[in-house]
Design a protein around this motif. Structure first.
Motif, short mmCIF file in Angstrom:
data_model
loop_
_atom_site.label_atom_id
_atom_site.label_comp_id
_atom_site.label_asym_id
_atom_site.label_seq_id
_atom_site.Cartn_x
_atom_site.Cartn_y
_atom_site.Cartn_z
N HIS A 29 0.96 -0.85 -0.11
CA HIS A 29 0.19 -0.36 0.13
C HIS A 29 0.66 1.34 0.24
CE1 HIS A 29 -3.77 -0.92 0.54
NE2 HIS A 29 -3.78 -2.39 1.23
N TYR A 30 1.74 0.99 0.36
CA TYR A 30 2.73 2.50 0.40
C TYR A 30 4.44 2.41 -0.32
CZ TYR A 30 -0.66 2.92 4.54
OH TYR A 30 -1.21 2.58 4.98
N ARG A 31 3.75 3.04 -1.29
CA ARG A 31 4.48 3.41 -2.33
C ARG A 31 6.03 4.17 -1.72
NH1 ARG A 31 3.33 -0.45 -5.08
NH2 ARG A 31 3.99 -0.27 -6.93
N THR A 32 5.28 5.55 -1.30
CA THR A 32 6.97 6.20 -0.61
C THR A 32 7.07 5.69 0.14
OG1 THR A 32 6.27 7.55 -2.58
CG2 THR A 32 7.26 8.68 -0.38
N VAL A 33 8.22 6.11 0.57
CA VAL A 33 8.52 6.02 2.49
C VAL A 33 9.02 7.44 2.36
CG1 VAL A 33 10.00 5.46 3.96
CG2 VAL A 33 8.41 3.47 2.51
N GLY A 34 9.01 8.04 3.59
CA GLY A 34 9.64 9.29 4.00
C GLY A 34 10.70 9.37 5.00
N TRP A 35 11.58 10.06 5.65
CA TRP A 35 11.45 10.13 6.97
C TRP A 35 11.57 11.39 7.47
CZ3 TRP A 35 13.50 7.12 10.88
CH2 TRP A 35 14.41 5.91 9.66
N PHE A 36 10.94 11.91 8.31
CA PHE A 36 10.38 13.20 9.27
C PHE A 36 10.98 13.16 10.73
CE2 PHE A 36 7.35 15.57 6.52
CZ PHE A 36 6.73 13.53 5.46
N GLU A 43 7.68 21.78 15.11
CA GLU A 43 6.93 21.06 14.69
C GLU A 43 7.56 20.18 13.99
OE1 GLU A 43 3.61 24.62 13.00
OE2 GLU A 43 4.75 23.46 11.68
N ARG A 44 7.01 19.25 13.78
CA ARG A 44 7.44 17.75 12.72
C ARG A 44 8.07 18.13 10.89
NH1 ARG A 44 4.30 12.01 12.99
NH2 ARG A 44 4.88 12.80 15.15
N GLU A 45 9.14 17.98 10.69
CA GLU A 45 9.42 18.51 9.63
C GLU A 45 10.19 17.99 8.43
OE1 GLU A 45 12.96 21.10 9.99
OE2 GLU A 45 13.83 19.78 10.67
N PHE A 46 9.71 17.70 7.20
CA PHE A 46 10.34 16.92 6.32
C PHE A 46 11.97 16.86 6.79
CE2 PHE A 46 10.20 14.37 2.47
CZ PHE A 46 11.25 14.90 1.55
N VAL A 47 12.05 15.25 5.85
CA VAL A 47 13.57 15.16 5.91
C VAL A 47 14.18 14.94 4.07
CG1 VAL A 47 15.99 14.23 6.56
CG2 VAL A 47 13.77 15.06 8.49
N ALA A 48 13.68 13.32 4.01
CA ALA A 48 13.77 12.94 2.98
C ALA A 48 13.03 11.89 2.64
CB ALA A 48 15.20 11.90 3.38
N ALA A 49 13.32 11.87 1.19
CA ALA A 49 11.75 10.34 0.73
C ALA A 49 12.26 9.92 0.04
CB ALA A 49 9.93 11.39 1.01
N ILE A 50 11.90 8.48 -0.20
CA ILE A 50 12.23 7.56 -1.84
C ILE A 50 10.78 7.29 -1.80
CG2 ILE A 50 12.64 5.56 0.27
CD1 ILE A 50 14.92 5.49 -1.73
N SER A 51 10.53 7.06 -3.39
CA SER A 51 9.87 6.37 -3.94
C SER A 51 9.77 4.40 -4.25
CB SER A 51 10.25 6.40 -6.16
OG SER A 51 10.81 6.41 -6.32
N ALA A 91 16.78 15.60 16.90
CA ALA A 91 15.57 15.39 17.23
C ALA A 91 15.40 13.88 17.28
CB ALA A 91 15.10 16.20 15.73
N VAL A 92 13.69 13.81 17.10
CA VAL A 92 13.15 11.93 16.97
C VAL A 92 12.49 11.73 15.76
CG1 VAL A 92 10.94 11.19 18.03
CG2 VAL A 92 12.35 12.24 19.05
N TYR A 93 13.50 11.47 15.12
CA TYR A 93 13.14 10.61 14.17
C TYR A 93 12.12 9.27 13.70
CZ TYR A 93 17.55 13.55 12.25
OH TYR A 93 17.98 14.52 12.36
N TYR A 94 11.21 10.19 12.68
CA TYR A 94 9.95 9.48 12.32
C TYR A 94 10.08 8.85 11.03
CZ TYR A 94 7.95 11.39 16.03
OH TYR A 94 7.36 12.21 17.11
N CYS A 95 9.78 7.55 10.53
CA CYS A 95 9.57 6.90 8.58
C CYS A 95 7.67 6.81 8.58
CB CYS A 95 10.13 5.70 8.53
SG CYS A 95 9.89 4.25 9.87
#
Length: 123
Positions: A29-36, A43-51, A91-95
């Motif tokens: 279901h999850y085509r793209t995965v990102g790190w924030f 606020e939570r901020e975008f770090v990186a994403a991959i297709s 920071a706390v890093y989330y995927c």
């Protein structure tokens, strides 16, 4: 779908860490995965994403050249290699997973989140 980020820790400025995100369940279901990331009081901020294919990556300007995102679909994992760490990377890093086929920087486009992993960079 569950996502679990791990690999955080305490590191000195200039050091490196490798974060990993394990994806389980209906992973297709999850085509793209990102790190924030979210620093205290911010606020939570975008770090990186991959297709899905790994052929497209996107980075926040603040981490370009220092962070590298990669994925191994056979193992259902996404990694974030972090080099040249700075205190402001603390920071706390989330995927997170998105059903969108293209990379996206918006928190609202991500539909599944894992528990974060704390990265602390000392000066």
């Amino acid at each position: 779908v569950q996502l679990q980020a791990y690999g955080g820790g305490l590191v000195q400025a200039g050091g490196s860490l490798r974060l990993s995100c394990a994806v389980s369940g209906r992973t297709f279901h999850y085509r793209t995965v990102g790190w924030f990331r979210q620093a205290p009081g911010k606020e939570r901020e975008f770090v990186a994403a991959i297709s899905w294919s790994g052929g497209v990556t996107e980075y926040a300007d603040s981490v370009k050249g220092r962070f590298t995102i990669s994925r191994d679909n056979a193992k259902n994992t996404v990694a974030l290699q972090i080099n040249s760490l700075k205190p402001e990377d603390t920071a706390v890093y989330y995927c997170a997973g998105s059903v969108l086929p293209q990379t996206t920087t918006s928190v609202d486009d991500y539909h599944a989140w894992g528990q974060g992993t704390l990265v602390t960079v000392s000066s």
